[in-house]
Every structure is written in structure tokens, then in C-alpha cells.
Design an enzyme around this catalytic site. Structure first.
Site, PDB file in Angstrom:
ATOM      1  N   LYS A   1     -36.278 -56.999 -22.088  1.00 37.93           N
ATOM      2  CA  LYS A   1     -35.458 -56.100 -21.274  1.00 37.93           C
ATOM      3  C   LYS A   1     -33.993 -56.147 -21.712  1.00 37.93           C
ATOM      4  CE  LYS A   1     -36.259 -55.948 -16.853  1.00 37.93           C
ATOM      5  NZ  LYS A   1     -36.288 -56.272 -15.408  1.00 37.93           N
TER       6      LYS A   1
ATOM      7  N   GLU B   1     -36.770 -66.671 -27.209  1.00 34.72           N
ATOM      8  CA  GLU B   1     -38.039 -66.759 -27.921  1.00 34.72           C
ATOM      9  C   GLU B   1     -38.380 -65.441 -28.607  1.00 34.72           C
ATOM     10  OE1 GLU B   1     -38.344 -69.476 -24.254  1.00 34.72           O
ATOM     11  OE2 GLU B   1     -37.544 -67.485 -24.734  1.00 34.72           O
TER      12      GLU B   1
ATOM     13  N   GLY C   1     -40.896 -59.169 -14.804  1.00 38.55           N
ATOM     14  CA  GLY C   1     -41.688 -59.324 -16.026  1.00 38.55           C
ATOM     15  C   GLY C   1     -43.170 -59.469 -15.772  1.00 38.55           C
ATOM     16  N   ARG C   2     -43.550 -60.250 -14.780  1.00 37.84           N
ATOM     17  CA  ARG C   2     -44.977 -60.482 -14.512  1.00 37.84           C
ATOM     18  C   ARG C   2     -45.633 -59.310 -13.800  1.00 37.84           C
ATOM     19  NH1 ARG C   2     -41.578 -63.489 -11.720  1.00 37.84           N
ATOM     20  NH2 ARG C   2     -41.612 -63.560  -9.437  1.00 37.84           N
TER      21      ARG C   2
ATOM     22  N   GLU D   1     -45.561 -68.146 -10.888  1.00 38.70           N
ATOM     23  CA  GLU D   1     -44.149 -67.801 -11.004  1.00 38.70           C
ATOM     24  C   GLU D   1     -43.688 -67.063  -9.748  1.00 38.70           C
ATOM     25  OE1 GLU D   1     -42.237 -67.018 -15.029  1.00 38.70           O
ATOM     26  OE2 GLU D   1     -42.151 -65.021 -14.134  1.00 38.70           O
TER      27      GLU D   1
ATOM     28  N   HIS E   1     -70.256 -75.266 -18.642  1.00 35.47           N
ATOM     29  CA  HIS E   1     -70.534 -76.416 -19.502  1.00 35.47           C
ATOM     30  C   HIS E   1     -69.251 -77.184 -19.801  1.00 35.47           C
ATOM     31  CE1 HIS E   1     -74.731 -75.265 -20.323  1.00 35.47           C
ATOM     32  NE2 HIS E   1     -74.272 -74.053 -20.091  1.00 35.47           N
TER      33      HIS E   1
ATOM     34  N   LYS F   1     -34.525 -73.733 -20.021  1.00 33.06           N
ATOM     35  CA  LYS F   1     -34.022 -72.868 -21.091  1.00 33.06           C
ATOM     36  C   LYS F   1     -32.550 -73.150 -21.370  1.00 33.06           C
ATOM     37  CE  LYS F   1     -35.114 -68.505 -20.476  1.00 33.06           C
ATOM     38  NZ  LYS F   1     -35.417 -67.240 -19.780  1.00 33.06           N
TER      39      LYS F   1
END
Length: 543
Positions: free
Chosen positions: A205, A211, A266-267, A352, A384, A504
Site C-alpha cells: 500500500k 520485506e 491487509g488481512r 491479527e 495421520h 519490525k
């Protein structure tokens, strides 16, 4: 009023104390219609919560709690564009991203739905060019490879959606997703790609996310090394961002920048321009179907009374399990390989959003649990792996089982076998196997205790006809609104994420010291300084 002081909370506490010894075996034996009565169907989702440890009175009291906490008003406030993200003083209007043309939500006097469709139209035109081969790279060859670069919601949403809907994607196009700043992530993503046929979608954005920009710069260098000219960049990079200046400085033509807004978290952004890679994969019509699925569940959540409201009930059941039955986690178990990244997507959405410990608007600490841990894997792989703990461990782990009645890739009777496992697991978790039943099977007495299943493990089953873009949209919106429901009950802000900031910020301080030669900063603790020194030694090849 504090949550734990409300009359509904006190009533639920007293109710829990009266029924917590009741087993699902007893609840089903006492009510031959329980499996039908504790089930709802809406927007193509059959929602069976009969194997949750609830009674009619439990549900009545949970609905009373929802009303006392103002859930009816809170859901209307979200759809009206009110400021419900209180710590950032903004709306949370992801529902506007999937409203049809002609509907309207005004924020600061502006129709944001019209703005959304303006971006969607530009996305559709671009996606059509890439899919048709009309978008050409610098050397005149059509694009065959799309690499999405992002982090958090800018990565988890696109990769989850692509894997979930890969059945609908043309196989002549290759899609890769890069998010980790570990250089291996990008190196492996592009290792076998031809730069002349590769398009990078950079999603940030602000166009300043560390990152994402680190990986984008590395991708830029990879492209330049193979194409030899900065003039190539506009044909091989597009941006999903709102910062035109930084996008242009990077070398991307701002005509190929697709924006979104500060009221999109964002999510909650996979159906915004962040979904550009999804639209390229499944086409504009498929993406429109995805949005229609979202909107159908939005409308259901907004307009349906709480008694028949799937997201509201799902959220309330989560409150019951977390705050009254002592559950600390939720396992999400999709019986579909296409949904392999769905649990990871939900981890960000739920944790979050509701991983908070301060009451919104009051700045006081909560005195109750919030935000359970979400995790999971597709069935039958999980059977399993970790189902042993769910069946016979000491933790109460509510489970969401997700299944589809029609296979996208039929192969003999395999889909029936897959779904038989889903139904069998929910039955086994609910009813278990008693000591007497084990002995009746001929198991020796000494071994019987090891083969007893207590049962009484709560599950919800979500059953849909077929995994389509529309179905995926309904599923994601179902969880989005259940998260908001829980946030309203707990009195927390489900739309901020200050908890991601501290690490961060500290990383920016540490990074120069890893490359330096002097003594680490005195401000660090002794452990961090020792780790920095050891890292330098091993990086330099010193024992």
C-alpha cells in the site's frame, strides 16, 4: 460496563456450571432431532453445529450476550462506514470491495463503491490482456509467468486464493508467490523462469514495506541482469499501491498502478486490487463470481436475525468455547487439497484481528481470554499427524471441518472415501468409544484404557456443494464476520494491528549491526548482543 459484569456473561457462567458435565452422547440421546435443529443453511453453506457442546439455553444466552454487547448496532455501523477501527480512527469497509455497481457507501462525502469499481474495471482490462497474450514483455514475447510479491495479507490472500481456485486457472500460465525476506524464497520462485515472459506484481500500500521492497528490488535486479535495460521494467512490473511517487521512483509506470484505500486492512484485502494475481488466474468473470460470494455472505450477516445468522453464531460459539469451556485453539480442517493454505490464511485473519488485550476506546486491560490460536491442515493428511492429540489428548480443541459434496477432479470413488473420513471424524470426536465398547470388541483389559476415546470434543461442519469462486468468497466472508462478532463481544478493535510494529522497528536497529564490525549497541540486552556477535563470527566463517 465490563464484559464480565454484564448480566448475560454472569448467566452464561452459571449455565456453564450446570451443564459442563453433560456429554454429547447424552445430548443426542435426549433429542432425536438434534442434528437437524442445530443446523442452518444460507448462501450455499450448510452449517452443522449440533456437535458443539451447547443446548438451546446455551444458544439463547449467547444471543442475549450478543444483544447486550450491541452486535446488532455494530454490524450496521460497519456497513454504514462508521469509524469502527477506533485506534486508527477509520472505517473498516472491506464490505465495500464486493458491493455491486449501483450500491453506495459514502465516506467523507465520497461514494467508495464507485471508486472500487473504477479499480476493478482497470484490473479486468489488464487481466484480459495478460490472459489473452496481448500484454507483451520488453522483447515482444507474451507473459507466461506471474510472480506476486507481498507480505502478510498481500501474500497470504493471493496465494490462498490461487491454490483454492487453481482448477479454474489456465495451465499455460505459471503463478509464483514471494513473501519471505529469506532470499531463498525469491531465488526458488524465479529459478526456472524466463525473464522475457515474467511479470512481477508488487503489492504494498505504501510501497515502503521492508520485506516487499527488499524482494522487489532483488526481482528488479534479476530482471535487469537478463533484459539489460531499465526501459524493460514497465513491461515486467506492475504495482498494487497507493503511493504513486514511490512506484514511479522504482521504475513502474503509474498507469499500471492499481490502488486501494486506508479503510482496507491487509488481512481483509484479497478482494481488492491485492487480488490482481487472482483475477489474472481465474479471469475477470471468475473474480466477479468470487466477489458475489463475498457479497452474498455480507448481505446475510447484515440483514439476517442473529438466531439464523451464520457468522454471528459461529463467532458466538467461539466465545463459548474460548471463555467458558477453556479452549485455547481452533483447528480448521478442510477436506480439500485446494484449500491447503486456507488455515494459514485464517491464522492471520483471526489472530491479527483478535489477538488483543486492551478494551477498545477504554484503554484498559481485558480480564478474559481473547483471540484463540488458529491452526490446521487439510484432511486426510492431518488424520495421520495431529488428530491423535485432538482425540485423546488433554486439550479441548474445537474443530471446523469443511467439505464439498462434488469433486472438482473425480477419480473413482476417492471423493466418497475422502468425505466418509470427514463425517467419521466428527462422529468419533463427538461420541468417542467407552471402556465397555472397547472390551466388547475383544480388546484385552490391560490394553483397554489406551483405546478408550472420551469423545465430547466440539466440532462444526461446513458443507458446500462445490469449491467455486463464489463458494470461496462465502467461506472467507463467513470467517471475516465471525471474527468481527467476537471482537464486538470482547470489546476489542479487530481492525488494528499494532502488535506487528515493535519487532519490525527493532529489526531496523539490529540490521546495520549485523553488517558492522564494532561492538553491538549497549541498548540491547546481553542475550541479543551475544547472538549478534555469534552471528558475525559464523557469517565470517570463524569458529
Amino acid at each position: 460496563m465490563a464484559l464480565t459484569d454484564t448480566s448475560a456473561w454472569r448467566a452464561l457462567t452459571a449455565h456453564r456450571d450446570t451443564i459442563q458435565g453433560r456429554h454429547l452422547r447424552e445430548l443426542f440421546a435426549d433429542d432425536a432431532q438434534r442434528g437437524q435443529r442445530f443446523a442452518l443453511e444460507a448462501v450455499g453453506v450448510y452449517f452443522d453445529y449440533s456437535k458443539q457442546r451447547v443446548t438451546d439455553e446455551t444458544v439463547r444466552l449467547l444471543l442475549a450476550l450478543a444483544r447486550e454487547r450491541g452486535l446488532d448496532e455494530a454490524r450496521q455501523a460497519m456497513f454504514a462506514g462508521d469509524v469502527i477501527n477506533v485506534t486508527e480512527r477509520r472505517a473498516a469497509l472491506h464490505v465495500a470491495l464486493r458491493m455491486p455497481k449501483g450500491e453506495s457507501i459514502r465516506v467523507d462525502g465520497r461514494d467508495v463503491v464507485a471508486d472500487v469499481h473504477g479499480v476493478l474495471d482497470r484490473m479486468a482490462a489488464f487481466a484480459a490482456k495478460v490472459r489473452s497474450g496481448k500484454w507483451l514483455g520488453h522483447t515482444g514475447r507474451p507473459i507466461r509467468n506471474i510472480v506476486n510479491i507481498g507480505i502478510g495479507g498481500s501474500a497470504l490472500g493471493p496465494v490462498m486464493a490461487y491454490r483454492a481456485l487453481r482448477h479454474y486457472s489456465p495451465r499455460e500460465l505459471t503463478f509464483r508467490f514471494v513473501s519471505n525476506m529469506d532470499p531463498t524464497d525469491l531465488a526458488e520462485a524465479v529459478r526456472d523462469l524466463d525473464a522475457e515472459e515474467t511479470l512481477f506484481i508488487v503489492c504494498s500500500k505504501t510501497f515502503g514495506t521492508l520485506e516487499t521492497l527488499t524482494n522487489a528490488r532483488a526481482a528488479r535486479a534479476w530482471c535487469l541482469a537478463r533484459l539489460g535495460s531499465e526501459r524493460a521494467l514497465p513491461r515486467h512490473f506492475v504495482a498494487v499501491s497507493s503511493n504513486a511517487e514511490r512506484v514511479a521512483q522504482f521504475g513502474i509506470d503509474t498507469a499500471n498502478m492499481f490502488g486501494f484505500w486506508d479503510w482496507v486492512g491487509g488481512r481483509y484485502s484479497m478482494d481488492s486490487a491485492i487480488g490482481l494475481s487472482t483475477m489474472v488466474a481465474i479471469g475477470p468473470d471468475g473474480f466477479a463470481d468470487l466477489l458475489a460470494g463475498f457479497h452474498a455472505m455480507d448481505t446475510h450477516f447484515r440483514d439476517t436475525p442473529l438466531e439464523r445468522n451464520l457468522p454471528a453464531l459461529m463467532g458466538l460459539l467461539g466465545v463459548w468455547n474460548t471463555n467458558f469451556l477453556g479452549a485455547e485453539t481452533v483447528a480448521v480442517l478442510p477436506y480439500s487439497q485446494y484449500l491447503s493454505r486456507f488455515p494459514a490464511y485464517l491464522q492471520q485473519l483471526t489472530m491479527e484481528s483478535n489477538g488483543k488485550s486492551v478494551v477498545a476506546g477504554r484503554a484498559v486491560a481485558v480480564n478474559y481470554q481473547t483471540g484463540p490460536i488458529y491452526w490446521g491442515e487439510p484432511g486426510t493428511d492431518g488424520q495421520h499427524s495431529f488428530y491423535q492429540l485432538i482425540h485423546q489428548g488433554t486439550h479441548v480443541i474445537p474443530c471446523d471441518f469443511i467439505g464439498f459434496c462434488q469433486a472438482l477432479d473425480p477419480l473413482g470413488d476417492q471423493h466418497d472415501l475422502l468425505m466418509s473420513n470427514l463425517f467419521a471424524q466428527t462422529e468419533a470426536l463427538a461420541f468417542g468409544k467407552t471402556h465397555e465398547q472397547v472390551l466388547a470388541e475383544g480388546v484385552p483389559e490391560w490394553q483397554a484404557p489406551y483405546r478408550v476415546f472420551d469423545g465430547n470434543r466440539p466440532t462444526t461442519t461446513l458443507l458446500l456443494e462445490r469449491l467455486t469462486p463464489h463458494a470461496l468468497g462465502t467461506l472467507v466472508a463467513l470467517y471475516e464476520h465471525s471474527v468481527y462478532t467476537q471482537g464486538v463481544i470482547w470489546g476489542i478493535d479487530s481492525f488494528d494491528q499494532w502488535g506487528v510494529e515493535l519487532g519490525k522497528a527493532l529489526a531496523l536497529r539490529v540490521a546495520p549491526e549485523l553488517a558492522g564490525a564494532g561492538e553491538p549497541a549497549a541498548a540491547h540486552d546481553s542475550s541479543t548482543n551475544a547472538l549478534i556477535r555469534r552471528y558475525r563470527q559464523l557469517k565470517a566463517g570463524q569458529a
